[in-house]
Design an enzyme around this catalytic site. Sequence first.
Site, PDB file in Angstrom:
ATOM      1  N   GLY A   1      33.674 -13.023-106.019  1.00 14.69           N
ATOM      2  CA  GLY A   1      33.657 -11.784-106.760  1.00 14.69           C
ATOM      3  C   GLY A   1      32.297 -11.582-107.256  1.00 14.69           C
ATOM      4  O   GLY A   1      31.289 -12.598-107.371  1.00 14.69           O
TER       5      GLY A   1
ATOM      6  N   CYS B   1      34.810 -17.812-106.414  1.00 20.73           N
ATOM      7  CA  CYS B   1      35.952 -18.193-105.152  1.00 20.73           C
ATOM      8  C   CYS B   1      35.298 -18.918-104.003  1.00 20.73           C
ATOM      9  O   CYS B   1      35.953 -19.458-103.375  1.00 20.73           O
ATOM     10  CB  CYS B   1      36.329 -16.784-104.603  1.00 20.73           C
ATOM     11  SG  CYS B   1      37.326 -15.597-105.773  1.00 20.73           S
TER      12      CYS B   1
ATOM     13  N   CYS C   1      35.098 -14.163 -99.111  1.00 17.44           N
ATOM     14  CA  CYS C   1      34.457 -13.092-100.085  1.00 17.44           C
ATOM     15  C   CYS C   1      34.434 -13.934-101.579  1.00 17.44           C
ATOM     16  O   CYS C   1      35.144 -14.731-101.802  1.00 17.44           O
ATOM     17  CB  CYS C   1      35.395 -11.749-100.240  1.00 17.44           C
ATOM     18  SG  CYS C   1      36.725 -11.896-100.841  1.00 17.44           S
TER      19      CYS C   1
ATOM     20  N   HIS D   1      45.334 -18.898-103.484  1.00 17.64           N
ATOM     21  CA  HIS D   1      44.025 -19.078-103.946  1.00 17.64           C
ATOM     22  C   HIS D   1      43.720 -19.624-105.137  1.00 17.64           C
ATOM     23  O   HIS D   1      43.432 -19.024-105.899  1.00 17.64           O
ATOM     24  CB  HIS D   1      43.520 -17.589-103.640  1.00 17.64           C
ATOM     25  CG  HIS D   1      42.066 -17.503-103.651  1.00 17.64           C
ATOM     26  ND1 HIS D   1      41.188 -18.419-103.534  1.00 17.64           N
ATOM     27  CD2 HIS D   1      41.417 -16.403-103.957  1.00 17.64           C
ATOM     28  CE1 HIS D   1      40.054 -17.891-103.850  1.00 17.64           C
ATOM     29  NE2 HIS D   1      40.301 -16.656-104.163  1.00 17.64           N
TER      30      HIS D   1
END
Length: 394
Positions: A383, A92, A381, A351
């Site tokens: 993963g 991400c 954040c 996203h």
Amino acid sequence: MSIRDVYIVDAVRTPVGKFAGALSGVRPDDLAAHVVRSLVDRTPDLDPSRIDDVYFGDANGAGEDNRDVARMAVLLAGLPVSVPGVTVNRLCGSGLEAVIQAARAVAVGDASVAVAGGVESMSRAPWVLQKPERAFLAGHQQLHSTTLGWRMTNSRMPEEWTVPLGEGAELIADKHGISREQQDAFALASHGKAAAAWDAGHYDGEVVPYDGVDLVRDECIRAESSMEALARLKPAFRKDGTVTAGNASPLNDGAAALLLVDDEGLRATGREPLARIRASAVTGVEPQLFGLGPVEAVRRALAKAGREFADLTTFELNEAFAAQSLGCLAEWPELDPAVVNPRGGAIAIGHPLGASGARLAGSVAHQLAAAGSGTGLAALCIGVGQGLALVLER
């Protein structure tokens, strides 16, 4: 070796499309090429051959984006073949990682002009089939979706690390006592701020619609949403849980790109920069608590920049889940929440994994330029338990 100042001259992005929506018919390498070409066209004084490298984030890379999508973007955008390109993957955080790597190259003198960005088409992410361990198997084989999350997981990974992303958000809600109502209210505010920002024209200067596609605004914004509508949605990961499709970011398609330069490159553009890159930081956490990854990354980035939360003019925090965002905010009590995502966040905007970090950095740069001065921060954040943050100034 002297460290050079690094400036963001411009930043563009596509409207963010929803899963199976308006941009689902567009290949990811074409989306990437579109923002690169748009970025170059907006700076006509810059000879494209002066671009030293193109960095692009891409989280999946298993489909039409498989063969170094940064280089494909260069070629498809019609840039000189002498312009190279490299694709980076921090899931991400890939788009922001691309910005940080490009900035680092400019800062140390490896480049004077660089393009950084990110792309993802979650609609077009393919199913993949593992090679069998021996030939001519008679049984059925399993296809794995590459759209999102864990797949083909290593059996040596502890089970608590490989929970679904939504379960990770539930764990953060448990940890901080975040209710379903708080999450829904956060999501509703995201939609309201995003819709208001579009109505006020705040995105007009950075969004470049894709030619031939009828999409000029982010496709997932629901200005008409309400607490009542959100309350009707069922929990998505636990029978008695709090995380729903309404208080989580959707699956999306999109791309973003930024133009980064040193002083010499800035003169070549003939433009005033939007902002200057000040500092960055990356940290790791327990994989199942990935949503709290930004907590320490943000603190470290601010410390490197010699800044505090009170200095922030704007803070773009990626909203993977409302619970995750609220969990981070709970661990930054000194932060004024009013500066966070003033133009809406990923729950409303979307996203597209590899593009989001570049979108956030570009949005911060445009907001600082509009304000005329200040300090901004972009953070995500990631993963498998990481956090990434970037500090900008004007």
